[in-house]
Design a protein around this motif. Sequence first.
Motif, mmCIF file in Angstrom:
data_model
loop_
_atom_site.group_PDB
_atom_site.id
_atom_site.type_symbol
_atom_site.label_atom_id
_atom_site.label_comp_id
_atom_site.label_asym_id
_atom_site.label_seq_id
_atom_site.Cartn_x
_atom_site.Cartn_y
_atom_site.Cartn_z
ATOM 1 N N GLY A 60 0.799 -1.224 0.000
ATOM 2 C CA GLY A 60 0.000 0.000 0.000
ATOM 3 C C GLY A 60 0.826 1.265 0.000
ATOM 4 N N ALA A 61 2.108 1.150 -0.312
ATOM 5 C CA ALA A 61 2.992 2.311 -0.332
ATOM 6 C C ALA A 61 2.846 3.093 -1.633
ATOM 7 C CB ALA A 61 4.446 1.862 -0.187
ATOM 8 N N PRO A 62 2.866 4.416 -1.581
ATOM 9 C CA PRO A 62 2.948 5.196 -2.819
ATOM 10 C C PRO A 62 4.328 5.025 -3.437
ATOM 11 C CG PRO A 62 3.083 6.659 -0.923
ATOM 12 C CD PRO A 62 2.815 5.287 -0.391
ATOM 13 N N LEU A 63 4.373 4.903 -4.750
ATOM 14 C CA LEU A 63 5.622 4.612 -5.457
ATOM 15 C C LEU A 63 5.865 5.622 -6.564
ATOM 16 C CD1 LEU A 63 8.030 2.689 -6.213
ATOM 17 C CD2 LEU A 63 6.398 1.460 -7.675
ATOM 18 N N TYR A 64 7.097 6.115 -6.620
ATOM 19 C CA TYR A 64 7.522 7.057 -7.657
ATOM 20 C C TYR A 64 8.790 6.489 -8.288
ATOM 21 C CZ TYR A 64 9.206 11.576 -9.554
ATOM 22 O OH TYR A 64 9.662 12.603 -10.352
ATOM 23 N N VAL A 65 8.707 6.117 -9.567
ATOM 24 C CA VAL A 65 9.856 5.533 -10.263
ATOM 25 C C VAL A 65 10.622 6.645 -10.958
ATOM 26 C CG1 VAL A 65 10.620 3.844 -11.952
ATOM 27 C CG2 VAL A 65 8.611 3.357 -10.532
ATOM 28 N N VAL A 66 11.898 6.739 -10.645
ATOM 29 C CA VAL A 66 12.726 7.823 -11.178
ATOM 30 C C VAL A 66 13.275 7.470 -12.564
ATOM 31 C CG1 VAL A 66 13.345 8.653 -8.880
ATOM 32 C CG2 VAL A 66 14.802 6.959 -9.999
ATOM 33 N N HIS A 67 13.656 8.481 -13.287
ATOM 34 C CA HIS A 67 14.318 8.416 -14.604
ATOM 35 C C HIS A 67 13.880 7.221 -15.461
ATOM 36 C CE1 HIS A 67 17.025 5.675 -12.523
ATOM 37 N NE2 HIS A 67 17.685 6.633 -11.915
ATOM 38 N N VAL A 68 12.604 7.183 -15.797
ATOM 39 C CA VAL A 68 12.079 6.115 -16.653
ATOM 40 C C VAL A 68 12.545 6.355 -18.082
ATOM 41 C CG1 VAL A 68 9.986 5.015 -17.535
ATOM 42 C CG2 VAL A 68 10.072 5.832 -15.155
ATOM 43 N N SER A 69 13.148 5.332 -18.703
ATOM 44 C CA SER A 69 13.695 5.510 -20.049
ATOM 45 C C SER A 69 13.117 4.541 -21.071
ATOM 46 C CB SER A 69 15.226 5.356 -20.021
ATOM 47 O OG SER A 69 15.607 4.043 -19.631
ATOM 48 N N ALA A 70 12.578 3.409 -20.618
ATOM 49 C CA ALA A 70 12.094 2.375 -21.535
ATOM 50 C C ALA A 70 10.573 2.421 -21.665
ATOM 51 C CB ALA A 70 12.530 0.994 -21.042
ATOM 52 N N LYS A 71 10.091 2.324 -22.899
ATOM 53 C CA LYS A 71 8.650 2.352 -23.121
ATOM 54 C C LYS A 71 7.949 1.200 -22.416
ATOM 55 C CE LYS A 71 8.910 -0.062 -27.610
ATOM 56 N NZ LYS A 71 8.633 0.032 -29.068
ATOM 57 N N GLN A 72 8.641 0.082 -22.257
ATOM 58 C CA GLN A 72 8.040 -1.069 -21.584
ATOM 59 C C GLN A 72 7.849 -0.797 -20.086
ATOM 60 O OE1 GLN A 72 10.748 -1.135 -23.541
ATOM 61 N NE2 GLN A 72 10.380 -2.563 -25.233
ATOM 62 N N ALA A 73 8.740 -0.036 -19.488
ATOM 63 C CA ALA A 73 8.582 0.351 -18.088
ATOM 64 C C ALA A 73 7.387 1.292 -17.939
ATOM 65 C CB ALA A 73 9.853 1.003 -17.570
ATOM 66 N N VAL A 74 7.222 2.192 -18.905
ATOM 67 C CA VAL A 74 6.048 3.076 -18.892
ATOM 68 C C VAL A 74 4.763 2.252 -18.926
ATOM 69 C CG1 VAL A 74 4.791 4.871 -20.131
ATOM 70 C CG2 VAL A 74 7.282 4.973 -20.007
ATOM 71 N N ALA A 75 4.748 1.217 -19.744
ATOM 72 C CA ALA A 75 3.551 0.375 -19.845
ATOM 73 C C ALA A 75 3.218 -0.267 -18.502
ATOM 74 C CB ALA A 75 3.753 -0.687 -20.921
ATOM 75 N N GLN A 76 4.232 -0.653 -17.740
ATOM 76 C CA GLN A 76 3.993 -1.213 -16.417
ATOM 77 C C GLN A 76 3.376 -0.172 -15.480
ATOM 78 O OE1 GLN A 76 4.329 -4.367 -15.420
ATOM 79 N NE2 GLN A 76 5.215 -5.117 -17.332
ATOM 80 N N LEU A 77 3.886 1.039 -15.529
ATOM 81 C CA LEU A 77 3.329 2.122 -14.712
ATOM 82 C C LEU A 77 1.890 2.430 -15.114
ATOM 83 C CD1 LEU A 77 6.417 4.510 -14.745
ATOM 84 C CD2 LEU A 77 5.620 3.166 -12.801
ATOM 85 N N ALA A 78 1.662 2.492 -16.423
ATOM 86 C CA ALA A 78 0.319 2.807 -16.918
ATOM 87 C C ALA A 78 -0.693 1.742 -16.489
ATOM 88 C CB ALA A 78 0.344 2.939 -18.440
ATOM 89 N N ALA A 79 -0.282 0.481 -16.522
ATOM 90 C CA ALA A 79 -1.177 -0.599 -16.128
ATOM 91 C C ALA A 79 -1.543 -0.482 -14.651
ATOM 92 C CB ALA A 79 -0.529 -1.952 -16.413
#
Length: 477
Positions: free
Chosen positions: A244-263
């Motif tokens: 239940g922790a809020p999460l902020y991923v720094v310096h995202v560079s890969a489109k696949q990582a963005v897809a994980q965040l978006a999901a």
Amino acid sequence: MSTRVGRTLIRGGTVVSSTGRSEADVLIDGETIVAVLAPGSTILGFDVAASADRVIDATGKYVIPGGIDAHTHMELPFGGTAASDTFETGTRAAAWGGTTTIIDFAVQSYGQRVFDGLATWHEKAAGNCAIDYGFHQIIGDLNADSLQAMDGLLAEGVSSFKLFMAYPGVFYSDDAQILRAMQKSAKTGLMTMMHAENGPAIDVLVGQLLAEGKTDPYYHGIARAWQLEEEATHRAIMLADLTGAPLYVVHVSAKQAVAQLAAARSRGKNVFGETCPQYLYLSLEESLGAPGFEGAKWVCSTPLRSRAEGHQEELWQSLRTNELQLVSTDHCPFCMKGQKDLGLGDFSKIPNGIGSVEHRLDLLYQGVVEGRITLERWVELTSTTPARMFGLYGTKGVIQPGADADVVVYDPAGHTSIGVGKTHHMNMDHSAWEGYEIDGHVDTVLSRGKVIVDGNSYLGAKGDGRYLPRGLSQYLT
């Protein structure tokens, strides 16, 4: 502390916020915005211009809240050296580029106590900054004492901490440590910031590449494959989901990582991500793949990604759709001579970092010019959302009565040529942005009511900036 102008009127400009734009005059009294008025308004019952100590003509220009760079590393020790910008030189460069607040990272090194690390960063910054500053806390040694110390971070004005899934033996936290920290995050409301790369797997690939004689900077990007960013991002999201922790991923560079965040965001989770200018503009092929050792200029982690794979366009799109919420720089500069060249013949020894704190507003504005983002989104990405995300909104990130008078007058008809000897105030012997041309110009910068940049003149001083204790994130759902 320098004497500040009493009352300033910025008139004739277009005030731009994250939600719209309007022709308006901005009245500043001391360090604070006191009114946003219709042009020529007499509602205050007196001639506003005549009563001002200074009138700034912003006709034909944008009036925006000062930029907030939520990810910088001044004086950071790394790889046997340290980031070449001090708090003095780095914040002065930031001011030249329209950034009036930074949030830097205090470091707890292995074997050190958390609050000793924080105290060290206060000592580095105090009295040296040209603009206001806050701190995140890097937890580099996550043990029982560190977990207990995290209960006291908010009282120190530090509402976020950073963990690393990369760099085994330096900053690395394993899944069990991350789980415990996120449990603490869920209880306290502190934002967990994550460097999401699978460090142990990266180390295997680095060793294999070097053994094959593949030592050039290009292979830095090959070793830190996008699969290892996506996997770590997913793992961080799952641990945050569990706790239940809020999460902020720094310096995202890969489109696949963005897809994980978006999901995760589509499931209503408090999961956020930033990217940086280098991932929007630069690439594995053109930059890291530059001839000889030249690519070392652009060695950073996460690495620059392949343009052929379309990461850059996907990141721009994610900024439009709010799948990524803001743009920071991860400013961590190193000179080529005496620093980056430590990795001659071994890419793994090249200090990781790019200097961009001076150019973030300009580089993102070029995205407005090219139709990639709107003018309002520009302000949102570079000022308003950083303020909301990290507990500064209302004082920072907005032009409204009661806010600090951090204001930038930006000329869309101006021009900025980036490069050493042109626009370059960072303490580096090269520019990662050499030759970039921007169809806009930072004309005037005010920090809490004081004009610190006026055209081509720097009027600020060491010590103008003050420490900003931050509250909890104002961006959570």
